[in-house]
Design a protein around this motif. Structure first.
Motif, PDB file in Angstrom:
ATOM      1  N   ASP A  82      31.514  22.962 -68.305  1.00 26.66           N
ATOM      2  CA  ASP A  82      31.238  21.550 -68.604  1.00 26.66           C
ATOM      3  C   ASP A  82      30.738  21.351 -70.030  1.00 26.66           C
ATOM      4  O   ASP A  82      30.109  20.337 -70.339  1.00 26.66           O
ATOM      5  CB  ASP A  82      30.230  20.980 -67.607  1.00 26.66           C
ATOM      6  CG  ASP A  82      28.890  21.718 -67.640  1.00 26.66           C
ATOM      7  OD1 ASP A  82      28.780  22.725 -68.374  1.00 26.66           O
ATOM      8  OD2 ASP A  82      27.952  21.281 -66.942  1.00 26.66           O
ATOM      9  N   ARG A  99      26.157  15.477 -67.637  1.00 23.33           N
ATOM     10  CA  ARG A  99      26.064  15.859 -66.220  1.00 23.33           C
ATOM     11  C   ARG A  99      26.520  14.691 -65.333  1.00 23.33           C
ATOM     12  O   ARG A  99      26.353  13.520 -65.669  1.00 23.33           O
ATOM     13  CB  ARG A  99      24.643  16.282 -65.860  1.00 23.33           C
ATOM     14  CG  ARG A  99      23.565  15.271 -66.156  1.00 23.33           C
ATOM     15  CD  ARG A  99      22.174  15.823 -65.833  1.00 23.33           C
ATOM     16  NE  ARG A  99      21.138  14.944 -66.370  1.00 23.33           N
ATOM     17  CZ  ARG A  99      20.694  13.865 -65.756  1.00 23.33           C
ATOM     18  NH1 ARG A  99      21.172  13.548 -64.565  1.00 23.33           N
ATOM     19  NH2 ARG A  99      19.757  13.114 -66.302  1.00 23.33           N
ATOM     20  N   THR A 100      27.064  15.066 -64.199  1.00 21.26           N
ATOM     21  CA  THR A 100      27.552  14.072 -63.245  1.00 21.26           C
ATOM     22  C   THR A 100      26.785  14.156 -61.930  1.00 21.26           C
ATOM     23  O   THR A 100      27.229  13.599 -60.915  1.00 21.26           O
ATOM     24  CB  THR A 100      29.049  14.295 -62.964  1.00 21.26           C
ATOM     25  OG1 THR A 100      29.245  15.630 -62.490  1.00 21.26           O
ATOM     26  CG2 THR A 100      29.871  14.065 -64.215  1.00 21.26           C
ATOM     27  N   GLU A 101      25.669  14.862 -61.957  1.00 24.03           N
ATOM     28  CA  GLU A 101      24.850  15.000 -60.760  1.00 24.03           C
ATOM     29  C   GLU A 101      23.374  14.914 -61.128  1.00 24.03           C
ATOM     30  O   GLU A 101      22.996  15.103 -62.289  1.00 24.03           O
ATOM     31  CB  GLU A 101      25.134  16.327 -60.055  1.00 24.03           C
ATOM     32  CG  GLU A 101      24.884  17.547 -60.924  1.00 24.03           C
ATOM     33  CD  GLU A 101      25.374  18.841 -60.299  1.00 24.03           C
ATOM     34  OE1 GLU A 101      24.522  19.585 -59.773  1.00 24.03           O
ATOM     35  OE2 GLU A 101      26.592  19.092 -60.345  1.00 24.03           O
ATOM     36  N   GLN A 102      22.574  14.617 -60.146  1.00 17.23           N
ATOM     37  CA  GLN A 102      21.126  14.551 -60.358  1.00 17.23           C
ATOM     38  C   GLN A 102      20.594  15.949 -60.632  1.00 17.23           C
ATOM     39  O   GLN A 102      21.098  16.934 -60.108  1.00 17.23           O
ATOM     40  CB  GLN A 102      20.445  13.988 -59.106  1.00 17.23           C
ATOM     41  CG  GLN A 102      18.958  13.726 -59.278  1.00 17.23           C
ATOM     42  CD  GLN A 102      18.685  12.568 -60.234  1.00 17.23           C
ATOM     43  OE1 GLN A 102      19.143  11.463 -60.022  1.00 17.23           O
ATOM     44  NE2 GLN A 102      17.958  12.841 -61.297  1.00 17.23           N
ATOM     45  N   SER A 103      19.594  16.056 -61.469  1.00 18.50           N
ATOM     46  CA  SER A 103      18.988  17.357 -61.736  1.00 18.50           C
ATOM     47  C   SER A 103      17.485  17.186 -61.875  1.00 18.50           C
ATOM     48  O   SER A 103      16.964  16.065 -61.922  1.00 18.50           O
ATOM     49  CB  SER A 103      19.565  17.977 -63.010  1.00 18.50           C
ATOM     50  OG  SER A 103      19.212  17.200 -64.151  1.00 18.50           O
ATOM     51  N   PRO A 153      19.272   9.343 -63.268  1.00 20.75           N
ATOM     52  CA  PRO A 153      20.587   9.464 -62.616  1.00 20.75           C
ATOM     53  C   PRO A 153      21.697   9.527 -63.664  1.00 20.75           C
ATOM     54  O   PRO A 153      21.569   8.962 -64.756  1.00 20.75           O
ATOM     55  CB  PRO A 153      20.692   8.188 -61.781  1.00 20.75           C
ATOM     56  CG  PRO A 153      19.293   7.699 -61.622  1.00 20.75           C
ATOM     57  CD  PRO A 153      18.560   8.114 -62.851  1.00 20.75           C
ATOM     58  N   PRO A 154      22.802  10.201 -63.360  1.00 16.46           N
ATOM     59  CA  PRO A 154      23.916  10.324 -64.316  1.00 16.46           C
ATOM     60  C   PRO A 154      24.430   8.980 -64.827  1.00 16.46           C
ATOM     61  O   PRO A 154      24.837   8.879 -65.981  1.00 16.46           O
ATOM     62  CB  PRO A 154      24.994  11.059 -63.504  1.00 16.46           C
ATOM     63  CG  PRO A 154      24.236  11.814 -62.470  1.00 16.46           C
ATOM     64  CD  PRO A 154      23.055  10.955 -62.124  1.00 16.46           C
ATOM     65  N   THR A 155      24.393   7.963 -63.987  1.00 17.48           N
ATOM     66  CA  THR A 155      24.905   6.649 -64.388  1.00 17.48           C
ATOM     67  C   THR A 155      24.067   6.011 -65.498  1.00 17.48           C
ATOM     68  O   THR A 155      24.522   5.074 -66.159  1.00 17.48           O
ATOM     69  CB  THR A 155      24.940   5.690 -63.189  1.00 17.48           C
ATOM     70  OG1 THR A 155      23.636   5.639 -62.592  1.00 17.48           O
ATOM     71  CG2 THR A 155      25.955   6.158 -62.156  1.00 17.48           C
ATOM     72  N   LEU A 210      23.538  19.296 -67.959  1.00 21.60           N
ATOM     73  CA  LEU A 210      22.965  20.148 -66.920  1.00 21.60           C
ATOM     74  C   LEU A 210      22.236  21.334 -67.531  1.00 21.60           C
ATOM     75  O   LEU A 210      21.237  21.818 -67.004  1.00 21.60           O
ATOM     76  CB  LEU A 210      24.059  20.646 -65.967  1.00 21.60           C
ATOM     77  CG  LEU A 210      24.413  19.744 -64.790  1.00 21.60           C
ATOM     78  CD1 LEU A 210      25.514  20.371 -63.950  1.00 21.60           C
ATOM     79  CD2 LEU A 210      23.185  19.457 -63.919  1.00 21.60           C
TER      80      LEU A 210
END
Length: 321
Positions: A115, A120-124, A139-141, A179
């Protein structure tokens, strides 16, 4: 959404540090430095910046082991960063925007992550050494809106550019757009912002080495959720001041002092300069034909002359320029 409304109080201590840095900046610009010396300093600084930026994130390689380490992921991490640090000064009129931030990540993480260059496209979350989540990232958004707002704040900050750059570094780490690799990208951006603020010597400082040496303090401030960044700014300004002091000492050390050293000490100093910081054991292995007691005496004499510094007092102490 994460609030990017951190504040800084300009305390007498911070004011003093700012005056010191401005004086150091003027002093640096007034010192005639040969181009070959600048080139040599920049080459070493880039290596240290890459190596120590990776070490801050957990890479175990040292200046000694990097040179002889076989090709593996840890060495690739450092090589990628070294390539980026070397590439940046050749870029004219850098426009810090979302695409450029992604490009920095792509170059830094190439062949390390699939990547690379993508948000990132997910919560971390960020975890401490005990594995406990201490910070839940946005959040990614929200990443792109936050970065857009962050860039606007940099360009319209009410603070001096030097302070604004430090605040921006803290905020970028809180946004945490990737990420992995956020720390190293954040420090690359900090270097860019400081240079754009007129601190042209910034890529000679190797700030990452200072950060790695004070890693616990660095992470203590980054992990804080306080809105007031006064202490973090003071910490970072102190790092910059100390780094510039070391740089000015290096470039103003009379070459005659070095040339009058006995040949063995000149060689010893050159080895420490190329591998700074390095251990006594490393130097013993490099100079096998010289008794350890003689090398220890030479090290003491180089310290007395102010040409090297000893970091630590135990057997694991390191020697640095």
């Amino acid at each position: 959404m994460l609030k990017l409304n951190q504040i800084v109080t300009i305390t007498p201590k911070i004011q003093k540090l700012l005056h010191t840095i401005e004086g150091q900046r003027i002093a640096y610009n007034l010192i005639p430095i040969k181009p070959e010396i600048i080139q040599n300093l920049r080459r070493k600084s880039f290596l240290f910046s890459a190596l120590y930026s990776a070490r801050i994130e957990g890479n175990k390689l040292t200046p000694e082991s990097y040179e002889h380490n076989p090709e593996d992921l840890e060495k690739l991490e450092i090589q990628n960063l070294l390539d980026v640090y070397t590439w940046l000064p050749n870029q004219e009129h850098i426009s810090l925007n979302i695409d450029f931030i992604r490009l920095l990540h792509k170059k830094s993480m190439q062949n390390l992550r699939t990547d690379a260059g993508h948000f990132r496209t997910e919560q971390s979350a960020i975890f401490n050494s005990a594995g406990v989540a201490i910070y839940l990232t946005p959040p990614p958004t929200e990443i792109r809106p936050l970065l857009t707002n962050w860039l606007k704040l940099i360009n319209n900050s009410p603070y001096l550019p030097l302070i604004s750059a430090i605040i921006a570094h803290y905020q970028f780490e809180k946004i945490h757009p990737f990420l992995d690799g956020n720390g190293r990208i954040g420090r690359l951006i900090l270097t860019i912002l400081l240079k754009q603020a007129g601190h042209n010597y910034i890529d000679l400082l190797g700030l990452e080495k200072m950060i790695e040496n004070t890693r616990s303090t660095y992470y203590y401030h980054l992990e804080s959720t306080k809105n007031d960044l006064t202490q973090f700014v003071q910490y970072f300004l102190t790092l910059i001041t100390n780094s510039i002091t070391n740089l000015l000492t290096t470039i103003t050390t009379p070459q005659s002092t070095i040339s009058h050293l006995p040949p063995r000490r000149q060689e010893l100093l050159a080895t420490i300069t190329d591998h700074s910081p390095c251990s006594a054991d490393f130097l013993y292995r490099r100079f096998l034909a010289i008794p350890k007691s003689t090398l220890r005496y030479d090290l003491q004499q180089l310290q007395k002359a102010g040409l090297i510094h000893k970091l630590g007092t135990t057997r694991g102490a390191l020697y640095s320029i």
